[in-house]
Design an enzyme around this catalytic site. Sequence first.
Site, PDB file in Angstrom:
ATOM      1  CE  LYS A  82      13.465  29.226 -86.087  1.00  0.00           C
ATOM      2  NZ  LYS A  82      12.464  29.576 -87.248  1.00  0.00           N
ATOM      3  CE  LYS A 129      16.171  25.378 -94.924  1.00  0.00           C
ATOM      4  NZ  LYS A 129      15.236  26.314 -95.646  1.00  0.00           N
TER       5      LYS A 129
END
Lengths: 293, 293, 293, 293
Positions: D170, D238
């Site tokens: 991911k 992030k």
Amino acid sequence: MEVGFLGLGIMGKAMAANLLRHGFRVTVWNRTLSKCDELVAMGAAVGDTPASVVAKCKYTIAMLSDPSAALSVVFDKDGVLEQIGEGKGYVDMSTVDAATSCKISEAVKQKGGAFVEAPVSGSKKPAEDGQLVILAAGDKALYDDMVPAFDVLGKKSFFLGEMGNGAKMKLVVNMIMGSMMNAFSEGLCLADKSGLSPQTLLDVLDLGAIANPMFKMKGPSMLQGSYNPAFPLKHQQKDMRLALSLGDENAVSMPVAAASNEAFKKARSLGLGDLDFSAVHEVLKGTGGQAKA
Amino acid sequence: MEVGFLGLGIMGKAMAANLLRHGFRVTVWNRTLSKCDELVAMGAAVGDTPASVVAKCKYTIAMLSDPSAALSVVFDKDGVLEQIGEGKGYVDMSTVDAATSCKISEAVKQKGGAFVEAPVSGSKKPAEDGQLVILAAGDKALYDDMVPAFDVLGKKSFFLGEMGNGAKMKLVVNMIMGSMMNAFSEGLCLADKSGLSPQTLLDVLDLGAIANPMFKMKGPSMLQGSYNPAFPLKHQQKDMRLALSLGDENAVSMPVAAASNEAFKKARSLGLGDLDFSAVHEVLKGTGGQAKA
Amino acid sequence: MEVGFLGLGIMGKAMAANLLRHGFRVTVWNRTLSKCDELVAMGAAVGDTPASVVAKCKYTIAMLSDPSAALSVVFDKDGVLEQIGEGKGYVDMSTVDAATSCKISEAVKQKGGAFVEAPVSGSKKPAEDGQLVILAAGDKALYDDMVPAFDVLGKKSFFLGEMGNGAKMKLVVNMIMGSMMNAFSEGLCLADKSGLSPQTLLDVLDLGAIANPMFKMKGPSMLQGSYNPAFPLKHQQKDMRLALSLGDENAVSMPVAAASNEAFKKARSLGLGDLDFSAVHEVLKGTGGQAKA
Amino acid sequence: MEVGFLGLGIMGKAMAANLLRHGFRVTVWNRTLSKCDELVAMGAAVGDTPASVVAKCKYTIAMLSDPSAALSVVFDKDGVLEQIGEGKGYVDMSTVDAATSCKISEAVKQKGGAFVEAPVSGSKKPAEDGQLVILAAGDKALYDDMVPAFDVLGKKSFFLGEMGNGAKMKLVVNMIMGSMMNAFSEGLCLADKSGLSPQTLLDVLDLGAIANPMFKMKGPSMLQGSYNPAFPLKHQQKDMRLALSLGDENAVSMPVAAASNEAFKKARSLGLGDLDFSAVHEVLKGTGGQAKA
């Protein structure tokens, strides 16, 4: 030694005065003739035109404001070209692009004269103190003849080989300077946002292995958001662009210079182009341009 | 003034010797006790354990090699913690991360003692000459007490406020240094590939506004492809990573540091991590790592 | 509708054939006349010179290999300029720089003719299938007249306004494409070095929001280190440089494009310029150029 | 096939409903039990606690909002751990960090149960349509058992090997996505400032080799300065940071991702962190954050 001197702006006047003080016989010319008065009082002769200066002197130095002035003094009516020839030398110390230098060089050589480009590193104060750094290239024999003058004008002169190398060397130096300015500004911002005193950072830097005159001179005014233009940001960015182009021609990958160039472009887009190049600090601070000159 | 001194490696021995030469009474300890002999000959007393040094001295300085040594000297059996307490101060001058400093600080304070972190900028030579730069933070009263010792050990000491600020200041300085090294290396490569002499570039830089000890010291060996590790590249890259993390926490965008960090990472991937950080030059030269230490 | 067609290279032949298949009367010319045979067999007439084609046809389309060919066909003896004039239109679909387009445009307009630049996006296959994307700019009335032809040649044509906008739009698209290629390559490297299967990454990407034909087409060959040049890397890098220059003119800061450009330059320095632009993958893999075409 | 399902937020409810529609027997649990009603109407049974669901079902799927919810459901009183054991499998499809996954995995395995992490790519709409992409890793036998459920929930599931690989995959995908977003935004800005229509650029892109759903979906709202948060910018940043950290661990140099990350950080510093990640466009436009959600 007798020399002609064309162009009595801030830099030129200081340089011609230095030559006079060191016993050179100097014949000066300036577009606005009244600017010659101060030097006449110091013992200079005056020429009516660039051509008449060259007619009188074996060696003529020029220090003009920009490429168009540099070209005009050579190619216009009563210009250098009318009197340059066998046995005479012309030295252009203006900061111009390589194309301008080459155009002048070829015209002078076609008339039988010798040419040296000799851009300098350093501004008003070093010019007054004879502390310039001279980046010369072109005709080696003429360079050798000029050494006594260069010794007066600068703390050091370099002969860099073929025409254009003087301009290239300036680009490389300015590219490093531009990246260092970004590195410095990033550090000041990081200190500030991390709860450290940026002023203390300046003090710490000044005591260490990367201490340098630029950090010392620019740091305090950057912290005040004050950017009085010693070297305008738009010129710094232009030099970075030209240095990157030089790198492109030679397939040299320079990611840090590229990142720095984009920060300077951002500064231009915020309307900071006429301030000092240290105004890139406003981009990194992210204030969106509350800067003052 | 009497001080304890824990750790007599290259740095620690030079520092303790300086204190002795300036009339301090010093009680030393080192894991390998034989390393104490030279200092005993200069007048030092010897402690058997860190605890016994702290028991004897009001102030104890430590200069250990890394975080694990710094922790061990405090927390292990016969460690600092056993004797630290009300009225005693502990000063760790090792270069450690903020977490280590904070762990030690809390343990010392819980015992009633005072703590200062005081990492230094400078290596062997400045340590011998008492020319370190000291970046202190933590207990202000203890810092004030230590000023006479800091004056002997360094040319300058800074009190930077709350715990952790010493380590942060070092990160900021090293980040600027890492970006400057990249800017410098790009300039050397551009000069070389553009037909200019990199050696002459060094000479020109050394006369101008960005002249600095690092360029002067590292430039010649970089041109030879020689990278004897004064500061290993992997540590420089770690510091850049930590500085970028600090920027991340505080939302400071630093594109030049980020580009520099990627170049150092590339150097690591080419196996240059144990060489001097100037070996990033090999990445920019594009030789794929023919470097030597 | 009758049109002239100059230039029967890979692209030109496919385009002229499409026009014939859709009922256009086409008069073709090519420097090597034998290349016209195939089209004659499909019903085309042949012109001896560019001038004779223009003399015969109200509208003439050109699809030449490069700027010098584009200029030659217009300005040389027996060229387009000799017959262009009031009531005639000339459409150059070659990929040329803005300066070339403008030079042709001015010459044609001075003769009283109309001009449209119409570079295309898409290569051989889309040309054969009439699936090009046409980026036209210049004379709007001529563009309107050409719509029936553009409808045959492309799946879509755009009229982008003033001369030069066609070339600019191509630069913007190619710049995005070049940055995407770098992003893609970085992801493939990160997957590989992190213990993930790059092939699986391709599969995952192909199912998500950033799936695109380029990743699908280039990914598998990149994983094999195979870079058969559909679009040579040196041309991609040239387009990125020109796009960055366009950004420089307009003070647009583009750090990602700048970083991508430096990677492409690195690839050039490793001798990969003639391979496909996806060969930038070798720079990111850090293999130093073991690539094959 | 019977499965438990923990967590009926937007995603979870859509997924559980899909399973019911395809004939699975499903026992659901949600912290707020009333959220179960809709599914009960579709035929679901209800469990009082996570533990009671696991007690009843051989396989239990969780879809929680964040790491703390994911941990709570497992480790709290009446949590999964109380009933998991030999012969039972637990599948966490929440998006959590690798550390969270590993902690759950170890606890489940210690009890004798099997564990699979299976984060998904895709949001509400694909969840409803059973068009998610499932990135599974961990216990291969459990994965194989779950394939019938995964076939209903997603258009494709991948088994990626050892624990943590799902999360890593991911990150890689999101890193590429973040760099693409920057490349896209730079292109839109360059078009705009160069006198081209950004809307036309969208149309041109949509017809070419780099056409992709993200450009199509986000482009029009970006041109309006509207950034309704489908994926908040702070989360994208992030993920880029974590991907760069992963690169750091493995010495992968990724200059384009690094430059993109700095732009996202700049956006955060301008207060855009809660808007959609496409709000990085405001940084590149240089408007200083006049953005709206």
